[in-house]
Write a protein that holds these residues in place. Structure first.
Motif, PDB file in Angstrom:
ATOM      1  N   SER A  27       0.835  -1.189   0.000  1.00  0.00           N
ATOM      2  CA  SER A  27       0.000   0.000   0.000  1.00  0.00           C
ATOM      3  C   SER A  27       0.866   1.233   0.000  1.00  0.00           C
ATOM      4  N   SER A  28       0.402   2.281  -0.626  1.00  0.00           N
ATOM      5  CA  SER A  28       1.141   3.546  -0.661  1.00  0.00           C
ATOM      6  C   SER A  28       0.584   4.546   0.325  1.00  0.00           C
ATOM      7  N   ILE A  29      -0.299   4.095   1.242  1.00  0.00           N
ATOM      8  CA  ILE A  29      -0.894   5.020   2.208  1.00  0.00           C
ATOM      9  C   ILE A  29       0.183   5.639   3.080  1.00  0.00           C
ATOM     10  N   THR A  30       1.247   4.879   3.389  1.00  0.00           N
ATOM     11  CA  THR A  30       2.274   5.386   4.290  1.00  0.00           C
ATOM     12  C   THR A  30       3.488   5.920   3.536  1.00  0.00           C
ATOM     13  N   GLU A  31       3.361   6.082   2.247  1.00  0.00           N
ATOM     14  CA  GLU A  31       4.472   6.627   1.482  1.00  0.00           C
ATOM     15  C   GLU A  31       4.734   8.064   1.894  1.00  0.00           C
ATOM     16  N   PRO A  32       6.005   8.550   1.783  1.00  0.00           N
ATOM     17  CA  PRO A  32       6.289   9.948   2.075  1.00  0.00           C
ATOM     18  C   PRO A  32       5.433  10.849   1.207  1.00  0.00           C
ATOM     19  N   GLY A  33       4.899  11.854   1.819  1.00  0.00           N
ATOM     20  CA  GLY A  33       4.039  12.780   1.078  1.00  0.00           C
ATOM     21  C   GLY A  33       2.657  12.263   0.871  1.00  0.00           C
ATOM     22  N   GLY A  34       2.295  11.077   1.456  1.00  0.00           N
ATOM     23  CA  GLY A  34       0.967  10.498   1.254  1.00  0.00           C
ATOM     24  C   GLY A  34      -0.049  11.159   2.134  1.00  0.00           C
ATOM     25  N   PHE A  60      -2.313  10.388  -2.525  1.00  0.00           N
ATOM     26  CA  PHE A  60      -3.402  10.097  -1.610  1.00  0.00           C
ATOM     27  C   PHE A  60      -4.650   9.657  -2.369  1.00  0.00           C
ATOM     28  N   PHE A  61      -4.839  10.171  -3.573  1.00  0.00           N
ATOM     29  CA  PHE A  61      -6.019   9.838  -4.371  1.00  0.00           C
ATOM     30  C   PHE A  61      -5.752   8.721  -5.368  1.00  0.00           C
ATOM     31  N   SER A  62      -4.565   8.128  -5.320  1.00  0.00           N
ATOM     32  CA  SER A  62      -4.266   7.053  -6.254  1.00  0.00           C
ATOM     33  C   SER A  62      -5.020   5.790  -5.866  1.00  0.00           C
ATOM     34  N   LYS A  63      -5.192   4.913  -6.822  1.00  0.00           N
ATOM     35  CA  LYS A  63      -5.880   3.650  -6.572  1.00  0.00           C
ATOM     36  C   LYS A  63      -5.113   2.805  -5.563  1.00  0.00           C
ATOM     37  N   GLN A  64      -3.770   2.858  -5.662  1.00  0.00           N
ATOM     38  CA  GLN A  64      -2.935   2.076  -4.755  1.00  0.00           C
ATOM     39  C   GLN A  64      -3.124   2.517  -3.305  1.00  0.00           C
ATOM     40  N   ALA A  65      -3.355   3.808  -3.100  1.00  0.00           N
ATOM     41  CA  ALA A  65      -3.484   4.339  -1.744  1.00  0.00           C
ATOM     42  C   ALA A  65      -4.778   3.916  -1.063  1.00  0.00           C
ATOM     43  N   THR A  66      -5.721   3.394  -1.831  1.00  0.00           N
ATOM     44  CA  THR A  66      -7.005   3.001  -1.240  1.00  0.00           C
ATOM     45  C   THR A  66      -7.071   1.516  -0.895  1.00  0.00           C
ATOM     46  N   ILE A  67      -5.988   0.791  -1.125  1.00  0.00           N
ATOM     47  CA  ILE A  67      -5.992  -0.639  -0.782  1.00  0.00           C
ATOM     48  C   ILE A  67      -6.070  -0.780   0.735  1.00  0.00           C
ATOM     49  N   ALA A  68      -7.005  -1.576   1.202  1.00  0.00           N
ATOM     50  CA  ALA A  68      -7.251  -1.706   2.637  1.00  0.00           C
ATOM     51  C   ALA A  68      -6.092  -2.395   3.347  1.00  0.00           C
ATOM     52  N   GLN A  69      -5.825  -1.929   4.573  1.00  0.00           N
ATOM     53  CA  GLN A  69      -4.811  -2.557   5.419  1.00  0.00           C
ATOM     54  C   GLN A  69      -5.401  -3.800   6.083  1.00  0.00           C
ATOM     55  N   PRO A  70      -4.580  -4.716   6.541  1.00  0.00           N
ATOM     56  CA  PRO A  70      -5.080  -5.890   7.256  1.00  0.00           C
ATOM     57  C   PRO A  70      -5.942  -5.479   8.452  1.00  0.00           C
ATOM     58  N   GLY A  71      -7.046  -6.182   8.629  1.00  0.00           N
ATOM     59  CA  GLY A  71      -7.936  -5.879   9.739  1.00  0.00           C
ATOM     60  C   GLY A  71      -9.058  -4.910   9.392  1.00  0.00           C
TER      61      GLY A  71
END
Length: 467
Positions: free
Chosen positions: A2-9, A16-27
């Motif tokens: 996931s790119s949610i925790t990428e720098p600048g995310g 933040f609006f990319s498709k990759q950033a919306t992939i759910a984290q475990p749980g």
């Protein structure tokens, strides 16, 4: 990954609006997704309540009554028509983009367009420029409607492969019920802002535009998509059966247009919607003319409200039922039961049986709503989930076509009958019999839907490459 925790995310960066950033984290709980979808669909469902603005908009200059330079109802009628046209166009042509960028960017774009359309329309009211209302609510707002309608649906289907019908039914029920919130809210706001120099419409547009933008943005920020190959705990993909016809394969959006199944399901939706939408638009007049001197205008208004409730409830009930009986079998029920009920309606009307008349139309309108909410799951069953959002968007052109065909059938055939001496109480008999024939044709189209040929299926390499 996931790119949610990428720098600048963060909320200001494109990632933040990319498709990759919306992939759910475990749980992550999949039950967080339906509220996000409802946050959008309850807002765009306002479209069904736009008529509450028509009266006040004819008095923008005159305030208490229409002035010579005020807009006419025929002029204002194009606002809603444009919105529905651009709903269909944006849903059809933005399908590929939706699948590429993901639901968050698409839903946020819908929020900007729908909320922004109200602001542009408010400026149009203040400056008394009708072209700004056409541009604002009709074009920009209509694009927001289309993007907002299709973007959460494909996400829900991916999160609920075990309950596709129920999941899409929840969201699309929100679209059907949005007007029940928007109508009284809009009237209350107009009354609050009304003054000796304003009918309160422009101010109401501003408040609604901001409120809808915030609500839809919250939905966009909350939405998540499942990781690749995710499935619910303990769930095993079903074996493809003759009854439910649920495939494990995927068909590309462009390839879907080369299959007979796409056009058959297009006709299935078109015929189901045509049979309901014309009646929905003329319900008040129809029941008063069918039971002259028996049903008052107030009672007719209650009938319209009852139909709206069944339209909304049917979206959830029928779609949920389709998870158990299968999508194809659900449409068999729509067409077979609908044809019988339409055939019986004139008999109940001539016998003066209001209760059975109302019951018939309530069930018919529940199936009208159910048709909208069941078809996304039907498409996912037939074409897989990889491109179902885009395929659904293109199929919604059937809605636009039915929106013309249904009212034309009801209104023009009635007018022809009355002009040729048929009593108003009997003028709908030919119309409902034609609706019966259309539903029989729909039954046949549904019967002809078979499994998609394997030559249309995407390979693993194509799926991995996203083309």
């Amino acid at each position: 990954m996931s790119s949610i925790t990428e720098p600048g995310g963060n909320a200001c960066s494109p990632s933040f609006f990319s498709k990759q950033a919306t992939i759910a984290q475990p749980g992550f709980s999949r039950w967080m997704v339906p509220p996000a979808a409802l946050a959008v669909h309850l807002c765009i469902g306002q479209a069904y309540a736009f008529s509450v603005f028509n009266g006040p908009l004819t008095k923008v200059i005159g305030i208490s009554q229409s002035a010579p330079d005020d807009w006419s109802l025929t002029t204002l009628g194009w606002i809603f028509s444009l919105a529905i046209v651009f709903l269909g166009l944006s849903a059809a042509f933005a399908g590929k983009w939706l699948e590429k960028v993901g639901p968050r960017r698409t839903m946020f774009t819908a929020a900007c367009c729908f909320g922004g359309g109200f602001i542009v329309s408010a400026i149009g009211v203040w400056t008394h420029q009708i072209v700004l209302l056409y541009l604002g609510y009709g074009v920009i707002g209509g694009i927001g409607l289309g993007l907002g309608y299709v973007s959460p649906v494909s996400t829900l289907i991916r999160w609920f492969p075990d309950r596709r019908g129920m999941a899409t039914g929840m969201a699309i029920m929100g679209f059907g019920g949005g007007a029940m919130i928007a109508a009284p809210l809009s009237v209350a706001l107009m009354n609050h802002f009304k003054s000796s120099t304003s009918v309160g419409v422009a101010e109401t547009f501003v408040v609604l535009g901001i409120a809808y933008f915030i609500s839809m943005s919250i939905g966009a920020l909350a939405i998540r998509i499942p990781p690749a190959d995710w499935k619910p705990a303990g769930w095993t993909p079903p074996v493809e059966t003759k009854q439910k016809m649920i495939t494990r394969n995927h068909v590309h959006i462009d390839q879907a247009l080369k299959t007979p199944q796409f056009y058959l399901i297009w006709l299935v939706l078109f015929l189901n919607v045509t049979a309901g939408i014309g009646i929905l638009g003329q319900a008040s007049v129809m029941i008063q003319e069918s039971f002259k001197n028996t049903v008052s205008a107030a009672a007719a208004a209650g009938f319209v409200g009852l139909l709206s409730l069944f339209n909304m409830g049917g979206r959830f009930v029928w779609a949920s039922a389709s998870d158990y009986v299968g999508r194809k079998n659900t449409y068999y029920i729509f067409f077979a039961l609908g044809a019988v009920l339409y055939w019986l309606v004139p008999t109940f009307a001539s016998a003066g049986n209001i209760a059975l008349f109302v019951l018939c139309y309530c069930v018919i309108l529940s199936m009208y709503g159910g048709g909208f909410s069941t078809v996304p799951a039907y498409l996912a069953d037939m074409f897989g989930t990889a491109y179902v959002g885009g395929i659904h968007g293109r199929l919604l052109t059937a809605w636009a076509a039915a929106g013309v065909a249904g009212p034309v059938l009801v209104n023009y055939i009635r007018a022809y009958q009355v002009a040729n001496g048929v009593a108003k109480a009997d003028a709908y008999t030919m119309t409902v019999h034609i609706m019966t024939v259309l539903l029989v044709i729909g039954f046949i189209c549904n019967l002809l839907v078979k499994h998609v040929h394997e030559k249309h299926h995407m390979t693993e390499a194509q799926l991995a490459a996203g083309n």
